[in-house]
Design a protein around this motif. Structure first.
Motif, PDB file in Angstrom:
ATOM      1  N   SER A  61       0.659  -1.937   3.701  1.00 45.81           N
ATOM      2  CA  SER A  61       1.030  -0.612   4.211  1.00 45.81           C
ATOM      3  C   SER A  61      -0.132   0.001   4.980  1.00 45.81           C
ATOM      4  CB  SER A  61       1.494   0.313   3.077  1.00 45.81           C
ATOM      5  OG  SER A  61       0.440   0.610   2.195  1.00 45.81           O
ATOM      6  N   GLN A  62      -1.354  -0.229   4.527  1.00 46.79           N
ATOM      7  CA  GLN A  62      -2.501   0.290   5.278  1.00 46.79           C
ATOM      8  C   GLN A  62      -2.573  -0.323   6.675  1.00 46.79           C
ATOM      9  OE1 GLN A  62      -6.233   0.084   3.083  1.00 46.79           O
ATOM     10  NE2 GLN A  62      -5.206   0.885   1.259  1.00 46.79           N
ATOM     11  N   VAL A  92       7.990   0.975   5.151  1.00 44.84           N
ATOM     12  CA  VAL A  92       7.454   2.273   4.718  1.00 44.84           C
ATOM     13  C   VAL A  92       7.666   3.278   5.853  1.00 44.84           C
ATOM     14  CG1 VAL A  92       5.134   1.841   5.620  1.00 44.84           C
ATOM     15  CG2 VAL A  92       5.418   3.372   3.637  1.00 44.84           C
ATOM     16  N   ASN A  93       7.689   4.544   5.508  1.00 48.53           N
ATOM     17  CA  ASN A  93       7.738   5.579   6.536  1.00 48.53           C
ATOM     18  C   ASN A  93       6.337   5.996   6.961  1.00 48.53           C
ATOM     19  OD1 ASN A  93      10.480   5.767   6.880  1.00 48.53           O
ATOM     20  ND2 ASN A  93      10.746   7.268   5.240  1.00 48.53           N
ATOM     21  N   GLN A  94       6.258   6.688   8.093  1.00 54.59           N
ATOM     22  CA  GLN A  94       4.947   7.096   8.612  1.00 54.59           C
ATOM     23  C   GLN A  94       4.203   8.016   7.659  1.00 54.59           C
ATOM     24  OE1 GLN A  94       6.285   8.528  12.438  1.00 54.59           O
ATOM     25  NE2 GLN A  94       5.010   7.022  13.503  1.00 54.59           N
ATOM     26  N   ASP A  95       4.944   8.774   6.865  1.00 54.12           N
ATOM     27  CA  ASP A  95       4.295   9.666   5.901  1.00 54.12           C
ATOM     28  C   ASP A  95       4.060   8.964   4.561  1.00 54.12           C
ATOM     29  OD1 ASP A  95       6.815   9.432   4.900  1.00 54.12           O
ATOM     30  OD2 ASP A  95       7.305  11.567   4.990  1.00 54.12           O
ATOM     31  N   SER A  96       4.128   7.653   4.585  1.00 53.47           N
ATOM     32  CA  SER A  96       3.888   6.806   3.399  1.00 53.47           C
ATOM     33  C   SER A  96       4.989   6.912   2.352  1.00 53.47           C
ATOM     34  CB  SER A  96       2.548   7.126   2.721  1.00 53.47           C
ATOM     35  OG  SER A  96       1.500   6.770   3.564  1.00 53.47           O
ATOM     36  N   SER A  97       6.028   7.636   2.638  1.00 49.28           N
ATOM     37  CA  SER A  97       7.120   7.739   1.677  1.00 49.28           C
ATOM     38  C   SER A  97       7.983   6.487   1.717  1.00 49.28           C
ATOM     39  CB  SER A  97       7.991   8.966   1.973  1.00 49.28           C
ATOM     40  OG  SER A  97       8.675   8.805   3.192  1.00 49.28           O
ATOM     41  N   SER A 145      -0.372  -2.241  -1.026  1.00 54.34           N
ATOM     42  CA  SER A 145      -1.391  -1.356  -0.471  1.00 54.34           C
ATOM     43  C   SER A 145      -1.992  -1.939   0.807  1.00 54.34           C
ATOM     44  CB  SER A 145      -2.471  -1.136  -1.531  1.00 54.34           C
ATOM     45  OG  SER A 145      -3.601  -0.529  -0.960  1.00 54.34           O
ATOM     46  N   LEU A 177       8.197   3.440   0.110  1.00 59.39           N
ATOM     47  CA  LEU A 177       7.579   2.132   0.307  1.00 59.39           C
ATOM     48  C   LEU A 177       8.398   1.055  -0.407  1.00 59.39           C
ATOM     49  CD1 LEU A 177       3.845   1.366   0.331  1.00 59.39           C
ATOM     50  CD2 LEU A 177       5.365  -0.060  -1.038  1.00 59.39           C
ATOM     51  N   LEU A 215       0.366   1.160   8.796  1.00 57.51           N
ATOM     52  CA  LEU A 215       0.177   2.547   9.199  1.00 57.51           C
ATOM     53  C   LEU A 215      -0.964   2.673  10.207  1.00 57.51           C
ATOM     54  CD1 LEU A 215       0.786   4.130   5.696  1.00 57.51           C
ATOM     55  CD2 LEU A 215       2.163   4.548   7.759  1.00 57.51           C
TER      56      LEU A 215
END
Lengths: 498, 498
Positions: free
Chosen positions: B467-468, B433-438, B464, B440, B471
């Motif tokens: 990714s949490q 995932v990217n840092q901006d949550s894009s 979910s 995934l 991040l």
């Protein structure tokens, strides 16, 4: 994310095409004379390698202008992921599997037998040049050939070509060729000459012949193939040609002749573009703009990396744009290429058609339709391509019969780029499968441009229907079913440590 | 097809590991003395680039023997997809993001600032060499460094190293270096010398130092890093070294010094293997087999294509095996590398462990456990790695805490290889995932080795949760959040024609 962006772009483009103020003429010649055709073909240039198809670094002002003055197709496919099959598709209107062509034809008959291929395109195959020649056109072919060059291969003249000239090596031997003397004259007049190689001037020489041909036959309809060897590896641009990209040439140690791959590749693309500009300008100056249909495309996706050609790392700079894979793969990176069509006063201006699924094999039926050439049924019934002139004139085609591909054994590059041997594209669907039905992959290519989300399990009916159609077609082709089938296109297993 | 084959292989290997007649010792030193450690690190060598990991062409008899006499891990990851972060992970036991290292450290401080990186590994970071030196080990480091070489960077001696030697260029400047005289002696004794470049002998020189070091310190515990620059581009093997692969050198025109990429790359791998054989033989002859743990790995996946290095097309021959991507990507092709561990009489023989998820950052905690080095809590609490010695001794680890990666802006290669900026591996799952949550992406990597079937929609809870966690970890790292974040790792959109 990808899906949203692409659909947005696609929707916008379709809208602009259909709501355009441009009023599409009937798909026929509208002036008293039959239109000329100039087909410009780049070699191993990727979908993403020119500015008007999205490249952010390379400069292609003439192609950009041609796109602004004509119509661009983003959904155009050639019929094979390498030189010979792609070219067979263009000149015959047929899928190259009909002739057992799925890789570069060799000049050595033994190699062709080994690869279960023919030696050359039969002269009695439907053939763009012969058809147009028989219908009053003067035909010129300059540059690469690669439709067969074994010692007994017919010269291009037997395919209906009035004038032709080819390079002697790189698989283009036979017939009138360029000699060292031909580029000696360039050496004398071009600044910055620093190499007696032919490479920096191959496209210029091809365009020289094209310009001469156009001047000679400007008063009669002509059909002209300008088939470059740029940007096929190996490349060797002059320092002058690379001047525009010197930022990419790092400070090399003194005496080191290292040229960065970017500077090499981009400068060749830009030089190619400049030479194309000479043709565009010549047509305009001769007042032939409204009588000449110019098409530009590439023969396949970009080379992965020329490990078989010395000092050709630059080939790794070529890009398939947003697609998976490159030359020699049936993923879109290998077979989707740019198509720009410009016919002043006829094609709409600056339109991008993302809707129409189009193939190299459509060129011949479309050209025949536009030139009002009536073909006998024994030829038209062979065509796999269709008349797509409606789309060239601005009305996208929403649905059509599928386009199909078969290759054998030519996989290279990394594992993620090695596709199954058979592919079919229909509507938004692309299905890939091997001849033994193994490794079936189905992609919804409009939402999954990169071809990574296999939805075969989600849409079993689509997968079953398309694979049956594809395998039936494959079995109808004249394969000898030599054991090399599916080499490299098999399941992606890697010999795991034991 | 892929799934079945891989699971089958995996099941067999696990079975053979757990049902082995080998009786695993306690994960401690079993002899009276502390064991020696030799860590051999290849540079830019892919997972698939050696015979014992499945390569069908390249010959690596010594590594194959080492694998037969030791244990191989197919599920081993380095902590970064390029040189510096990977090495930081190995020597610190931490994820390199803890120190703002996600690309090759530059010798120019301005470049490091531009890339939001440090200049060099802090000397107060947990450090394999210093820890072992403090615990009575002699430490040698020969070959590549790449943990920082700005003008003010500390010499390796400040990291607890007793003896070291590095090349002066390729980012390894500072401290004792090899001089042209060092390889002059090789020129005098090696047949087939045809080039006064250092390259053909870099690994031989590193091994020379290693052999000398081992002889000098054979009676006390030592820790020896042999960090090659092979097979990093540019390579230039001698004709003698290439003799074994001359079949890959096509008949070049006279005067043409073209060497095929296969011949270049494979011969360098084979020469590297031969040099590793010298170490294996030396250890055996000195009677140190049962006292010396030898590990072999690579620092990251294979180079895509060295477009920044002249005449280095050979780098495109390196293979990530069955994985997607290469160096500079967080797909497995960039970060999964071979790991072979051999400790005669201790590691099981010829076992392949496909089960244990292992990382470069585990090396230090594992080595400390085996050498019975008790570390203060302020060091151990920093570790991201864990003690995996149980797996080294033949009992696979079924579950462990996740391994995480963060890179920024270093994407290259084609679009299908460009990964998001963050990745986490836990059990069978790999999430990117990217840092901006894009963007995934969730992969069930045991069934989808190639990382192409994104199952984030199918397993939303897993996606979910991972990714949490990822991040939160990223946000805890000392990023300055410079604007270059995610360059190249963003959504895969391509500037579509307009």
């Amino acid at each position: 994310m990808l899906r949203r962006d692409f659909l947005k772009l696609s929707a916008l483009s379709v809208l602009s095409a259909s709501s355009s103020a441009f009023s599409a003429p009937d798909a026929k010649a509208v002036s008293g004379r039959k239109p000329n055709f100039i087909h410009i073909l780049a070699d191993d240039m990727g979908w993403g390698d020119i500015a008007c198809f999205g490249h952010s670094k390379v400069k292609t002002p003439y192609l950009d202008k041609m796109a602004r003055e004509g119509i661009s197709f983003t959904n155009f496919y050639v019929n094979g992921p390498s030189c010979s099959p792609s070219r067979v598709g263009i000149v015959t209107g047929q899928f190259p599997a009909s002739y057992r062509v799925w890789g570069g034809l060799s000049g050595n008959p033994e190699v062709n037998i080994l690869n279960d291929m023919i030696d050359y395109l039969p002269t009695d195959a439907p053939n763009m040049m012969k058809i147009f020649n028989d219908n009053g056109y003067k035909i010129g072919h300059f540059g690469k050939w690669h439709l067969g060059h074994t010692p007994d291969a017919p010269p291009p003249s037997e395919y209906g070509i009035d004038q032709y000239r080819r390079r002697q090596d790189f698989g283009h031997s036979g017939g009138p060729v360029w000699t060292p003397q031909d580029w000696q004259h360039l050496r004398e007049r071009v600044d910055g000459w620093d190499d007696d190689d032919w490479q920096p001037y191959s496209t210029e020489l091809i365009i020289d012949e094209g310009v001469r041909f156009i001047e000679e036959f400007k008063d009669e309809p002509f059909c002209l193939n300008l088939w470059f060897t740029d940007p096929h590896a190996q490349l060797n641009p002059t320092l002058g040609q690379m001047e525009e990209y010197k930022e990419y040439n790092p400070d090399a140690p003194e005496g080191d002749n290292f040229k960065s791959a970017e500077a090499v590749y981009y400068s060749v693309i830009t030089n190619m573009d400049k030479q194309i500009g000479r043709i565009l300008n010549k047509i305009k100056r001769l007042g032939l703009d409204n009588d000449t249909i110019i098409t530009f495309t590439s023969d396949n996706g970009p080379e992965y990396i020329c490990i078989g050609i010395g000092e050709a790392a630059h080939s790794g700079v070529g890009t398939p744009g947003p697609f998976r894979g490159q030359k020699h793969t049936l993923y879109d990176g290998g077979i989707r290429t740019p198509l720009i069509v410009r016919w002043a006063g006829h094609t709409p201006k600056g339109i991008v058609d993302d809707t129409t699924l189009m193939a190299g094999s459509d060129l011949l039926p479309t050209m025949c339709e536009i030139a009002e050439i009536d073909l006998p049924q024994e030829i038209t019934e062979k065509f796999d391509g269709i008349d797509v002139s409606q789309a060239w004139f601005g009305t996208p085609i929403e649905e059509r019969k599928p386009v199909m591909w078969e290759i054998r054994g030519m996989a290279n590059g990394d594992y993620s780029a090695r596709s199954p041997a058979l592919a079919i594209r229909w509507k938004q669907w692309k299905l890939l499968v091997n001849q033994d039905s193994s490794r079936l992959e189905l992609y919804d290519i409009l939402s999954d441009t990169l071809e990574v989300n296999n939805v075969a399990d989600k849409y079993p009916d689509i997968a079953s229907s398309l694979s049956q159609q594809l395998l039936a077609w494959s079995n109808s082709n004249p394969w000898t079913k030599a054991p090399l089938a599916n080499v490299g296109q098999g399941p992606k297993e890697y010999p795991w440590p034991e």
